[in-house]
Design a protein around this motif. Structure first.
Motif, mmCIF file in Angstrom:
data_model
loop_
_atom_site.group_PDB
_atom_site.id
_atom_site.type_symbol
_atom_site.label_atom_id
_atom_site.label_comp_id
_atom_site.label_asym_id
_atom_site.label_seq_id
_atom_site.Cartn_x
_atom_site.Cartn_y
_atom_site.Cartn_z
ATOM 1 N N TYR A 491 0.578 -1.157 0.012
ATOM 2 C CA TYR A 491 0.062 -0.169 -0.074
ATOM 3 C C TYR A 491 0.779 1.233 0.002
ATOM 4 O O TYR A 491 0.390 2.659 0.255
ATOM 5 C CB TYR A 491 -0.889 -0.012 1.151
ATOM 6 N N LEU A 494 -0.470 3.260 -3.065
ATOM 7 C CA LEU A 494 -1.960 3.253 -3.158
ATOM 8 C C LEU A 494 -2.348 4.089 -1.990
ATOM 9 O O LEU A 494 -3.619 4.863 -2.266
ATOM 10 C CB LEU A 494 -2.686 1.886 -3.000
ATOM 11 N N ARG A 495 -1.790 4.278 -1.118
ATOM 12 C CA ARG A 495 -2.506 5.239 -0.002
ATOM 13 C C ARG A 495 -2.511 6.439 -0.359
ATOM 14 O O ARG A 495 -3.115 7.744 0.057
ATOM 15 C CB ARG A 495 -1.613 5.080 1.386
ATOM 16 N N LEU A 503 -9.701 2.391 0.064
ATOM 17 C CA LEU A 503 -8.805 1.831 0.876
ATOM 18 C C LEU A 503 -8.880 1.055 2.017
ATOM 19 O O LEU A 503 -8.523 0.226 2.186
ATOM 20 C CB LEU A 503 -7.643 3.071 0.946
ATOM 21 N N THR A 507 -7.536 -2.642 3.057
ATOM 22 C CA THR A 507 -6.474 -2.845 3.959
ATOM 23 C C THR A 507 -6.766 -3.175 5.189
ATOM 24 O O THR A 507 -8.088 -3.329 5.717
ATOM 25 C CB THR A 507 -5.869 -1.310 4.174
ATOM 26 N N TYR A 511 -3.427 -0.991 9.366
ATOM 27 C CA TYR A 511 -3.113 -0.084 8.524
ATOM 28 C C TYR A 511 -4.083 1.201 8.660
ATOM 29 O O TYR A 511 -3.326 2.316 8.598
ATOM 30 C CB TYR A 511 -2.844 -0.841 7.298
#
Length: 543
Positions: A491, A494-495, A503, A507, A511
């Motif tokens: 991630y 992606l974050r 998200l 996750t 996270y």
């Protein structure tokens, strides 16, 4: 041998019963002329010669022919009145021995509504099932024909072309043909199974306990199944099968029709190029099953070719209890799916499954169709470079690959998936569930809607398995995963690009609850660049 002994014993018992209760057939001159004996008490007729007529057969349940009746002419039972409105609903014709039957032997028999005709042959010495033996046999609604051959003694039994052609089916009528023991080889000539199966009719073939079966080119061709019809073919307990080029050719299925092809409990099978060719499905299903094969299996080019699926159709190829399985180039080619159709490859309880380059080639999916590859309770699943290519996944269709309860490794070459075209909601999904080991190697340009790793906790030791997953692919993992370096790596980008609500669904809990500063600190602590270098170096040593 136990089966043959029991069969022999049952015939002896039947003979004994007949011998003890002999009586003349006083109400039938044709039976009297052939010196048949009848028993209305026990419901049988026994003959040592073949009457041309039997006007009172419907008074009884069975007619038994001893070894003296061993060759049957054409239309042998045309003038037999087997059923009456008030008679029993089943009638059996039994033979102790047949040395030969002719074309049209069982032709022009009428099976009344809701009646069952059984034909039982204890010993069959001929080398052929001749053409059109059931031509113009007429089956009324909900009627049944059940043919059983208990013991074939010839070294080669050939099913000739159009052997089962010409049967006149009706609503919910059923035809079954079985051979329970065969000395050596069973062979189907071209057009042996040229079949027109009308609506709601059932046709079933069962062959067991033999050495080898051979299907020639076009053995089963020009098969048409109309609404809600069923066709079943099973080969069971044998050693070797040879399936020639286009053994199954030009198959048309209409609304709710079903076709089951099964090979079970055998050693090996040789499949020539283009086993299934030119198949058209509409709201129908084909299930090709291989069960308990002793040796490895190689599927050649165009094993499945020119398949067109429309409106909720299913084509399923499944293997249960196999060994190593190889999909060669173009095993599946030129497949078209529309309107919620499904093509499935299910492999369970087997060893290595290997998809070589272009194993699946030129697929077109649209309108919520599904291409499903599922490996369960296996060992290694391996995708070579270009294993799956030229796939159109359009209009909410899905290509899904599952790896579940397997103890080996899922290995993917960097360019295993090439020219995958997703559009208008099409998705590619990977689902890894309860499997011990996997390695993903994707080309960085590939586009996946989502990758799922389920029922598998990712630890720091898994980093080398996932480093080649492109950073732009959304990954969904178990919510109870710990925030290991592997999780942080998935991630890391992606974050910054994915909507926080999306998200959150992808996750693990740990996270999502971390602050941005904590994530940055933990990512830096993992030393990704160093670990990636070590992983690539290790992979280079292995390669």
């Amino acid at each position: 041998m136990l089966f043959l002994y029991l069969t022999w014993w049952s015939w002896c018992l039947l003979f004994s019963c007949f011998t003890q209760t002999n009586a003349s057939c006083s109400n039938d001159e044709d039976l009297q002329r052939h010196q048949c004996t009848c028993s209305s008490t026990h419901g049988y007729i026994q003959c040592s010669s073949l009457p041309s007529k039997c006007r009172t057969c419907y008074y009884y349940n069975v007619i038994f022919f001893d070894e003296n009746v061993n060759i049957l002419p054409s239309e042998a039972f045309r003038s037999y009145d087997l059923f009456d409105y008030d008679s029993n609903k089943s009638f059996t014709i039994q033979f102790a021995l047949l040395n030969g039957i002719s074309t049209n032997t069982f032709s022009k028999i009428d099976i009344d509504q809701e009646r069952t005709l059984s034909i039982k042959i204890s010993k069959y010495t001929s080398s052929r099932i001749p053409t059109r033996i059931f031509d113009e046999i007429s089956m009324q609604p909900k009627s049944k024909i059940d043919i059983e051959i208990f013991n074939v003694t010839s070294s080669l039994l050939t099913v000739e072309q159009y052997a089962f052609d010409g049967i006149k089916y009706s609503y919910e009528s059923e035809f079954r043909f079985s051979i329970l023991y065969l000395k050596d080889k069973l062979e189907f000539q071209s057009n042996a199974g040229s079949i027109l199966l009308p609506s709601y009719a059932t046709m079933e073939f069962y062959f067991s306990n033999f050495l080898q079966v051979s299907l020639n080119e076009h053995s089963f061709d020009h098969i048409t199944q109309e609404h809600a019809s069923q066709l079943r073919i099973q080969f069971d307990h044998f050693q070797y099968a040879i399936l020639d080029h286009t053994s199954f050719f030009d198959l048309h299925q209409l609304d709710q029709s079903q076709f089951y092809l099964t090979f079970s409990n055998f050693q090996s099978i040789t499949i020539e190029k283009t086993l299934f060719d030119t198949i058209t499905q509409l709201k129908s299903s084909i299930i090709f099953s291989i069960y308990n094969i002793t040796n490895d299996l190689c599927l050649p080019a165009e094993t499945f070719s020119q398949i067109k699926q429309d409106i909720n159709s299913t084509f399923q190829f499944q293997i249960n209890y196999g060994k190593n399985i190889l999909f060669t180039p173009n095993t599946f080619i030129n497949i078209s799916q529309r309107a919620q159709s499904k093509l499935a490859i299910f492999i369970t309880n087997s060893l290595d499954v290997y998809f070589s380059h272009q194993s699946l080639n030129y697929f077109h999916q649209e309108d919520r169709s599904l291409l499903d590859i599922w490996i369960k309770y296996g060992k290694n699943l391996i995708f070579e470079d270009n294993a799956i290519q030229n796939i159109d996944i359009w209009r909410s269709s899905i290509m899904r690959i599952g790896f579940q309860h397997s103890y080996g490794t899922l290995q993917m070459a960097t360019n295993a998936f090439v020219n995958i075209n997703e559009g208008q909601g099409g998705q590619i999904l990977f689902q890894i569930m309860n499997s011990t080991d996997f390695y993903f190697r994707f080309n960085q340009s590939i586009t996946l809607e989502r990758l799922e790793i389920l029922d598998r906790i990712l630890t720091d030791n898994d980093l080398c398995r996932i480093i080649d997953i492109p950073a732009h692919i959304p990954i969904k993992i178990l919510p109870n995963n710990l925030c290991s370096c592997s999780v942080l790596y998935l991630y890391r980008r992606l974050r910054h690009t994915v909507n926080p609500l999306i998200l959150k669904d992808l996750t693990p809990w740990c996270y999502f609850n971390m602050s941005l500063d904590e994530k940055a600190y933990q990512e830096n602590k993992c030393s990704f660049n160093k670990q990636i270098h070590n992983c690539h170096q290790m992979q280079g040593e292995i390669n």
